[in-house]
Design an enzyme around this catalytic site. Structure first.
Site, PDB file in Angstrom:
ATOM      1  N   TYR A  72      47.306  35.503  27.908  1.00  0.00           N
ATOM      2  CA  TYR A  72      48.656  35.111  28.143  1.00  0.00           C
ATOM      3  C   TYR A  72      49.417  36.042  29.071  1.00  0.00           C
ATOM      4  O   TYR A  72      49.888  35.988  29.934  1.00  0.00           O
ATOM      5  CB  TYR A  72      49.300  34.396  27.067  1.00  0.00           C
ATOM      6  CG  TYR A  72      50.604  33.797  27.413  1.00  0.00           C
ATOM      7  CD1 TYR A  72      50.647  32.040  27.514  1.00  0.00           C
ATOM      8  CD2 TYR A  72      51.766  34.298  27.825  1.00  0.00           C
ATOM      9  CE1 TYR A  72      51.617  31.495  27.839  1.00  0.00           C
ATOM     10  CE2 TYR A  72      52.832  33.533  28.233  1.00  0.00           C
ATOM     11  CZ  TYR A  72      52.706  32.036  28.206  1.00  0.00           C
ATOM     12  OH  TYR A  72      53.765  31.386  28.764  1.00  0.00           O
ATOM     13  N   PRO A 110      49.035  24.540  35.876  1.00  0.00           N
ATOM     14  CA  PRO A 110      50.045  25.309  35.487  1.00  0.00           C
ATOM     15  C   PRO A 110      50.349  25.823  34.196  1.00  0.00           C
ATOM     16  O   PRO A 110      50.930  26.789  33.971  1.00  0.00           O
ATOM     17  CB  PRO A 110      51.464  24.267  35.725  1.00  0.00           C
ATOM     18  CG  PRO A 110      51.044  23.153  35.911  1.00  0.00           C
ATOM     19  CD  PRO A 110      49.506  23.051  36.136  1.00  0.00           C
ATOM     20  N   HIS A 136      59.773  38.297  26.886  1.00  0.00           N
ATOM     21  CA  HIS A 136      59.471  37.384  25.694  1.00  0.00           C
ATOM     22  C   HIS A 136      58.193  38.081  25.185  1.00  0.00           C
ATOM     23  O   HIS A 136      57.167  38.388  25.435  1.00  0.00           O
ATOM     24  CB  HIS A 136      58.991  35.902  26.283  1.00  0.00           C
ATOM     25  CG  HIS A 136      60.341  35.220  26.566  1.00  0.00           C
ATOM     26  ND1 HIS A 136      60.470  33.795  26.217  1.00  0.00           N
ATOM     27  CD2 HIS A 136      61.311  35.433  27.506  1.00  0.00           C
ATOM     28  CE1 HIS A 136      61.422  33.611  26.692  1.00  0.00           C
ATOM     29  NE2 HIS A 136      62.159  34.307  27.443  1.00  0.00           N
ATOM     30  N   LYS A 162      49.789  31.085  35.590  1.00  0.00           N
ATOM     31  CA  LYS A 162      48.973  32.309  35.866  1.00  0.00           C
ATOM     32  C   LYS A 162      49.060  32.376  37.331  1.00  0.00           C
ATOM     33  O   LYS A 162      48.665  33.343  38.071  1.00  0.00           O
ATOM     34  CB  LYS A 162      47.561  31.879  35.475  1.00  0.00           C
ATOM     35  CG  LYS A 162      47.309  32.140  34.138  1.00  0.00           C
ATOM     36  CD  LYS A 162      47.257  33.777  33.733  1.00  0.00           C
ATOM     37  CE  LYS A 162      47.311  34.192  32.262  1.00  0.00           C
ATOM     38  NZ  LYS A 162      48.188  35.168  32.038  1.00  0.00           N
ATOM     39  N   TYR A 177      55.084  25.558  23.594  1.00  0.00           N
ATOM     40  CA  TYR A 177      54.083  24.539  24.121  1.00  0.00           C
ATOM     41  C   TYR A 177      53.708  23.638  23.072  1.00  0.00           C
ATOM     42  O   TYR A 177      52.998  24.105  21.811  1.00  0.00           O
ATOM     43  CB  TYR A 177      52.815  25.547  24.442  1.00  0.00           C
ATOM     44  CG  TYR A 177      53.043  26.373  25.865  1.00  0.00           C
ATOM     45  CD1 TYR A 177      53.594  27.431  25.661  1.00  0.00           C
ATOM     46  CD2 TYR A 177      52.320  26.013  26.968  1.00  0.00           C
ATOM     47  CE1 TYR A 177      53.762  28.325  26.732  1.00  0.00           C
ATOM     48  CE2 TYR A 177      52.390  26.962  27.814  1.00  0.00           C
ATOM     49  CZ  TYR A 177      53.234  28.155  27.812  1.00  0.00           C
ATOM     50  OH  TYR A 177      53.453  28.779  28.905  1.00  0.00           O
TER      51      TYR A 177
HETATM   52  C1  DHB Z   1      56.770  27.804  33.197  1.00  0.00           C
HETATM   53  C2  DHB Z   1      55.920  27.323  33.428  1.00  0.00           C
HETATM   54  C3  DHB Z   1      54.760  27.249  33.140  1.00  0.00           C
HETATM   55  O1  DHB Z   1      53.527  26.658  33.710  1.00  0.00           O
HETATM   56  C4  DHB Z   1      54.223  27.964  31.811  1.00  0.00           C
HETATM   57  O2  DHB Z   1      53.146  27.744  31.282  1.00  0.00           O
HETATM   58  C5  DHB Z   1      55.610  28.364  31.250  1.00  0.00           C
HETATM   59  C6  DHB Z   1      56.630  28.288  31.647  1.00  0.00           C
HETATM   60  C7  DHB Z   1      58.361  27.756  33.696  1.00  0.00           C
HETATM   61  O3  DHB Z   1      58.588  27.375  34.710  1.00  0.00           O
HETATM   62  O4  DHB Z   1      59.096  28.369  33.065  1.00  0.00           O
END
Ligand code: DHB
Length: 391
Positions: free
Chosen positions: A385, A293, A72, A297, A202
């Site tokens: 990121y 989450p 990505h 990370k 997001y």
């Molecule tokens: C996923 C989980 C995340 O915490 C995130 O920021 C982006 C993607 C995932 O499980 O695909």
């Protein structure tokens, strides 16, 4: 039983350390409470930083990840009903790869076993002794109930956020736990559906955060911010799709419905244990630190920890020098705190606090506007990121 490094936990930290040590001619034994099926089947996040991908590739465990994972080159931040792209490729020259954590674990387990490595699934650690001596011992009970004893020189505590090894670092006199709870949780689904978007979305919405992610062309992974007391039973399929549409649909985006086949509620907290070592014990991954989450990370930090440790352990076993081991916390911790800040920042910018006022939401929108409008703001987000290179 005797080995050089006793590894507690077959998660990303433990399995990758065992692999990196093997490549440096160092022996280890991995003890894991859970079964192999459980380890290989537990759904976690799926975003690998460029540095994680590079390390897995360069150490010979990246073949399937390159075949089945998806690179990505950016993400979308959505707010006020509009999408704003963060172009990683343009801003950093780097990218992330969506490839689920349990697939990384499958690859590491397969490689470790092919290399003749020992992973004891179903082995529960009952005591760790002598970590401040040169001859530490791990006592455990095997899957069949027999007691075992592992003598080693160094120990990795890689036993995740419900760690028992962390408690071996004396509290108050040596150990400080930095902890932050958040007043919400994520509701995660896996659905048989076509992708709703080419890149992750997001979304900040007055109802709360939503995240659109993916696994394969036919399986999608989405998350909704929910109340931490919510259970899987509180969210019918209709309610989930309705809420995803409400929070994400708008100019240039429309969620594609499908058949939900997995639902989980994920807790949310920030945690850092300092120091990450004591005597012959070294903590890595979630045993040492947990991030919320948002930004995915967790696995990447575990990888960065054990990359540092593998080098320090190699130096110790080759030369007897302990300077690399002694510096482990000081070397690993700045990256941990930068990831804590990034995960907290993304979380605070995108989620609705239960006591948020109209002012708070408008301020959040202004922050998102500031970040996405400015090339410097987008670059700051993108650099964090995709993650800093490991080497
Ligand atoms: C996923 C989980 C995340 O915490 C995130 O920021 C982006 C993607 C995932 O499980 O695909």
């Amino acid at each position: 039983m005797r080995t050089q490094v006793g590894i507690i936990g077959a998660g990303p930290a433990g399995l990758l350390l065992a692999h990196l040590l093997h490549l440096r001619g160092i022996e280890s034994v991995v003890l894991e409470t859970r079964s192999r099926e459980d380890v290989e089947g537990t759904i976690r996040a799926g975003v690998l930083e460029q540095g994680t991908v590079d390390l897995l590739t360069d150490t010979g465990v990246g073949a399937r990840l390159h075949r089945e994972g998806h690179q990505h080159n950016g993400i979308e931040l959505r707010f006020d009903g509009r999408g704003h792209r963060i172009d990683f490729a343009e801003l950093t020259g780097r990218a992330v790869t969506v490839y689920p954590q349990h697939e990384v674990l499958k690859d590491l387990i397969a490689r470790r076993l092919a290399d003749g490595g020992e992973i004891r699934f179903g082995a529960t650690v009952t005591a760790v002794e002598g970590i401040t001596t040169e001859t530490p011992v791990i006592r455990f009970t095997d899957a069949d109930g027999t007691s075992g004893l592992l003598r080693c020189e160094l120990i990795l505590g890689g036993d995740g956020s419900r760690t028992v090894t962390r408690a071996l670092i004396p509290e108050a006199t040596v150990r400080t736990d930095h902890f932050r709870q958040y007043p919400f949780a994520w509701f995660g689904i896996l659905a048989e559906a076509p992708p709703s978007s080419d890149e992750l979305i997001y979304a900040n919405h007055a109802n709360g955060f939503a995240l659109i992610s993916t696994r394969t062309p036919t399986v999608q992974r989405h998350y909704l911010q929910v109340d931490p007391s919510d259970t899987v039973e509180d969210w019918s399929d209709d309610r989930i799709w309705h809420e995803l549409h409400t929070r994400v649909d708008g100019e240039g985006a429309e969620i594609k419905d499908g058949t939900i086949f997995a639902k989980t509620v994920l807790g949310f907290r920030s945690f850092v244990c300092e120091p990450m070592q004591y005597g012959r014990l070294f903590l890595a991954g979630d045993a040492a630190h947990t991030v919320p989450p948002t930004g995915a990370k967790g696995l990447n930090l575990a990888v960065a920890d054990v990359y540092v440790l593998a080098q320090a352990m190699e130096r110790y076993f080759r030369t007897g020098a302990t300077d690399g081991l002694d510096a482990y916390t000081a070397t690993a911790l700045p990256r941990v705190w930068r990831a804590q800040h990034f995960s907290w920042w993304m979380t605070s910018m995108l989620h609705r606090m239960p006591d948020a006022t109209g002012f708070d939401h408008k301020r959040q929108l202004a922050e998102l506007d500031t970040v996405t409008r400015s090339a410097a703001g987008r670059a700051l987000l993108a650099e964090n990121y995709v993650g800093a290179p490991l080497y």
